[in-house]
Design a protein around this motif. Structure first.
Motif, PDB file in Angstrom:
ATOM      1  N   ASP A   8      40.744  66.307  14.104  1.00  0.00           N
ATOM      2  CA  ASP A   8      41.541  67.527  14.026  1.00  0.00           C
ATOM      3  C   ASP A   8      41.316  68.143  12.642  1.00  0.00           C
ATOM      4  N   HIS A   9      42.161  69.092  12.278  1.00  0.00           N
ATOM      5  CA  HIS A   9      42.015  69.771  10.989  1.00  0.00           C
ATOM      6  C   HIS A   9      42.090  68.814   9.796  1.00  0.00           C
ATOM      7  N   VAL A  38      40.730  74.625  12.387  1.00  0.00           N
ATOM      8  CA  VAL A  38      41.910  75.382  12.817  1.00  0.00           C
ATOM      9  C   VAL A  38      43.129  74.574  12.364  1.00  0.00           C
ATOM     10  N   GLN A  39      43.862  75.090  11.415  1.00  0.00           N
ATOM     11  CA  GLN A  39      44.951  74.329  10.796  1.00  0.00           C
ATOM     12  C   GLN A  39      46.055  73.889  11.762  1.00  0.00           C
ATOM     13  N   LEU A  40      46.229  74.575  12.864  1.00  0.00           N
ATOM     14  CA  LEU A  40      47.319  74.241  13.783  1.00  0.00           C
ATOM     15  C   LEU A  40      46.857  73.472  15.017  1.00  0.00           C
ATOM     16  N   ASP A  41      45.648  72.904  14.988  1.00  0.00           N
ATOM     17  CA  ASP A  41      45.203  72.134  16.146  1.00  0.00           C
ATOM     18  C   ASP A  41      45.913  70.788  16.206  1.00  0.00           C
ATOM     19  N   ASP A  42      45.746  70.064  17.308  1.00  0.00           N
ATOM     20  CA  ASP A  42      46.433  68.800  17.549  1.00  0.00           C
ATOM     21  C   ASP A  42      45.417  67.697  17.839  1.00  0.00           C
ATOM     22  N   PHE A  43      45.516  66.580  17.116  1.00  0.00           N
ATOM     23  CA  PHE A  43      44.543  65.498  17.257  1.00  0.00           C
ATOM     24  C   PHE A  43      44.392  64.976  18.680  1.00  0.00           C
ATOM     25  N   PRO A  44      45.441  64.907  19.514  1.00  0.00           N
ATOM     26  CA  PRO A  44      45.221  64.396  20.871  1.00  0.00           C
ATOM     27  C   PRO A  44      44.203  65.211  21.673  1.00  0.00           C
ATOM     28  N   ASP A  45      44.090  66.505  21.375  1.00  0.00           N
ATOM     29  CA  ASP A  45      43.159  67.352  22.121  1.00  0.00           C
ATOM     30  C   ASP A  45      41.710  66.920  21.937  1.00  0.00           C
ATOM     31  N   TYR A  46      41.396  66.223  20.868  1.00  0.00           N
ATOM     32  CA  TYR A  46      40.036  65.776  20.583  1.00  0.00           C
ATOM     33  C   TYR A  46      39.889  64.262  20.742  1.00  0.00           C
ATOM     34  N   VAL A  65      39.010  60.848  13.449  1.00  0.00           N
ATOM     35  CA  VAL A  65      39.569  61.131  12.137  1.00  0.00           C
ATOM     36  C   VAL A  65      40.703  62.141  12.274  1.00  0.00           C
ATOM     37  N   CYS A  66      41.844  61.809  11.699  1.00  0.00           N
ATOM     38  CA  CYS A  66      42.915  62.784  11.518  1.00  0.00           C
ATOM     39  C   CYS A  66      43.356  62.649  10.061  1.00  0.00           C
ATOM     40  N   GLY A  67      44.421  63.279   9.678  1.00  0.00           N
ATOM     41  CA  GLY A  67      44.813  63.239   8.270  1.00  0.00           C
ATOM     42  C   GLY A  67      44.970  61.835   7.720  1.00  0.00           C
TER      43      GLY A  67
END
Length: 147
Positions: A8-9, A38-46, A65-67
């Protein structure tokens, strides 16, 4: 090896660097997104499509990878057949594969720098499941839980 990646972002920049690194090692890379920052995306979507590809053996291993790497690990482990772990150091990067047949590694894009990520990725991808009786017995208990 065919390696799936997703972020995600919070992990986008690290994922973009990982792609080139993985290719330089000779791996085939399948990128499950995000395709742009895209700052407002969501990690589950990827991460969910990546995890499903790992479980279906469409890719050999996955790296998400997420934050922090925590959210990606949580959602990946919701997919039956995925054995994901948040990796921040060298020992777990290989031991998780050798003993626990880990097939998806998560890392924190805001926690782990690129040089450390390279070492963790290389170690994770070189490791092989040992398959000792005690490991197989434990993995069977995990498989039963998934049913």
């Amino acid at each position: 090896m065919k390696v799936g990646i997703a972020a995600d972002h919070g992990g986008f920049e690290l994922k973009e660097m990982m792609r080139g690194y993985l290719k330089s090692l000779g791996h085939e890379v399948v990128d499950f997104g995000a395709k742009e920052l895209v700052q407002l995306d969501d990690f589950p979507d990827y991460v969910i499509p990546l995890a499903k590809a790992v479980a279906a053996k469409e890719v050999d291993r996955g790296i998400a990878v997420c934050g922090s790497g925590v959210g990606a690990c949580i959602v990946a482990n919701k997919v039956a057949g995925v054995r994901a772990a948040l990796i921040t150091e060298h020992f777990s990067a290989h031991q998780g594969v050798e003993d626990d047949d880990m097939n998806l590694m998560t890392i924190g894009g805001r926690v782990v720098g690129f040089n450390v990520a390279q070492e963790l990725i290389s170690t994770f991808l070189k490791a092989q499941f040992i398959g000792a009786e005690r490991h197989l017995r434990r993995m069977e208990k995990v498989h039963q839980l998934e049913k």
